[in-house]
Design an enzyme around this catalytic site. Structure first.
Site: not given
Ligand code: FAD
Ligand code: UDP
Length: 367
Positions: A175, A248, A279, A348, A350
């Site tokens: 971006r 995973r 993280r 996957y 959301d």
């Protein structure tokens, strides 16, 4: 007898149960875990809503979905703006002008940054990238790859980037504005008070049995309802006849610290390969909590998945996609069982997609 048995009290199963009940159906919900909510479950510890199965940020561009979920909780104005830590350097994510002007000391404008990235891309350009490393360098150049992608991606997938297929990253969002918002969606936020209340409200007045694994008493449960909505693993439903689908996994190490602010941000990615976790999440920052004197952090370790462990990320490579297709064909043969959600569809998804798909399923199957 029930009209529907819903296997799994995650977001998908709970929306189905809520919508079915609203339409006058008698529903039984079972879940093998000791709590409702599946992976969006949050637990209040020391006054902080801990995202027990990893950070969950609700984001969508679909107004209908946003309004739907807002019926069950008030959302705050949290904007996900992760920080990347590479050795002793800190950068903003996603890759944007804040990141670039810190990576290179001689760029100030979008045009200068574009030129810099073009130079880097040209230097190492590979006509036909054979692996993720080559693909990433083609897309963003060597500096960004080395500092922000290489270590993180290797930890996430358990393999060095030059052994990972290039298709994993077809695109890396870059971006050229000073905008640290990780998502491009119109609506974004965290439910004030956590996610569990959303599921509690959906399941209010519905019979729910926890610590109840469908497979332990499959025949008995199948007799209880004429239709089943199954949100567990599709391969397990068919007894792994074609072999297990691969995932995973992630291990979370949760610590309560006697300090009020550990890292100043909800999400800090560790992009250096030397640090074993990917993280650290500091949960209080999802809700701008300034009152508790303690803080709770989760270190996320990406790990190999074995049957029986909690599956997290489906591995949508060629081998597993073909395997899933076989199970999907099997699923079409069992007329009274509907497979949905991230495990039922091996995808996957959301949360906003889960909302849409669950609503669509109920619309489709309820006469
Ligand atoms: P689940 O939540 O997995 O629910 C399935 C339920 O079925 C579970 O409770 C399970 O115990 C139960 N079950 C399974 N087998 C059986 C059985 N045999 N018997 C009885 N019960 C069974 N989405 C976003 O929109 N934003 C995010 O920031 C985000 N972050 C994420 C981070 C991580 C680490 C992960 C893994 C996912 C993230 N997601 C995010 C995706 C989000 O978690 C999913 O959209 C959502 O949880 C899917 O809901 P579900 O009901 O399909 O599955
Ligand atoms: N990624 C990366 N560095 C980062 C964050 C992400 O290289 O600091 C890459 C990595 O390959 C990862 C992918 O982007 O697998 C998607 O990451 P993201 O955190 O967006 O996805 P999530 O794990 O939350 O689903």
């Amino acid at each position: 007898m029930y009209d529907y048995l819903v296997v799994g009290s995650g977001l998908f199963g709970s929306i189905c149960a809520y919508e079915l009940t609203k339409r006058g159906k008698k529903v039984l919900v079972i879940d093998k875990r000791e709590h409702i909510g599946g992976n969006i479950y949050t637990k209040n510890i020391e006054g902080i809503n801990v995202h027990v199965y990893g950070a969950h940020i609700f984001h969508t561009s679909n107004k209908k979905v946003w309004e739907y979920i807002n019926q069950f909780a008030e959302f705050n104005n949290y904007i996900n703006s992760p920080i990347a830590r590479y050795k002793d350097e800190l950068y903003n994510l996603p890759f944007n002008m804040n990141t670039f002007t810190k990576l290179w000391k001689d760029v100030y404008t979008p045009n200068e940054v574009k030129k810099k990235i073009e130079e880097e891309k040209k230097e190492y350009y590979i006509e036909e990238p054979k692996n993720l490393e080559e693909q990433a360098i083609n897309l963003v150049g060597k500096t960004i790859y080395e500092k922000l992608i290489k270590g993180y991606t290797a930890k996430q997938w358990g393999k060095p980037c030059n052994e990972l297929p290039s298709f994993i990253i077809k695109r890396l969002p870059v971006r050229f504005t000073f905008d640290n918002n990780y998502f491009n969606d119109r609506y974004q936020g965290i439910p004030i008070g956590g996610y569990t209340q959303i599921i509690e409200k959906m399941l209010e007045g519905i019979e729910v049995r926890l610590n109840t694994d469908f497979f332990y008493r499959k025949e008995e449960f199948e007799k209880k309802a004429s239709k089943i909505i199954f949100t567990g693993p599709i391969d397990q439903y068919f007894n792994y006849i074609y072999g297990p689908l691969e995932y995973r996994s992630v291990r979370f190490e949760v610590e309560t610290l006697n300090e009020d602010n550990y890292q100043g941000n909800a999400v800090v990615n560790y992009t250096d390969i030397e640090i074993p976790y990917t993280r650290i999440i500091e949960h209080k920052h999802f809700e701008f909590d300034t009152t508790s004197t303690k803080t709770i952090i989760s270190k996320e370790y990406s790990s190999k998945w074995n049957i029986g462990e909690e599956p997290y990320y489906p591995i949508n490579d060629k081998k597993n996609s073909e395997l899933y297709e076989k199970y999907y064909q099997e699923s079409k043969k069992v007329g009274n069982v509907y497979f949905g959600g991230r495990l039922g569809q091996y995808k996957y998804l959301d949360m906003d997609k889960i909302v849409l798909e669950a609503l669509e399923l109920i619309e489709r199957i309820v006469e």
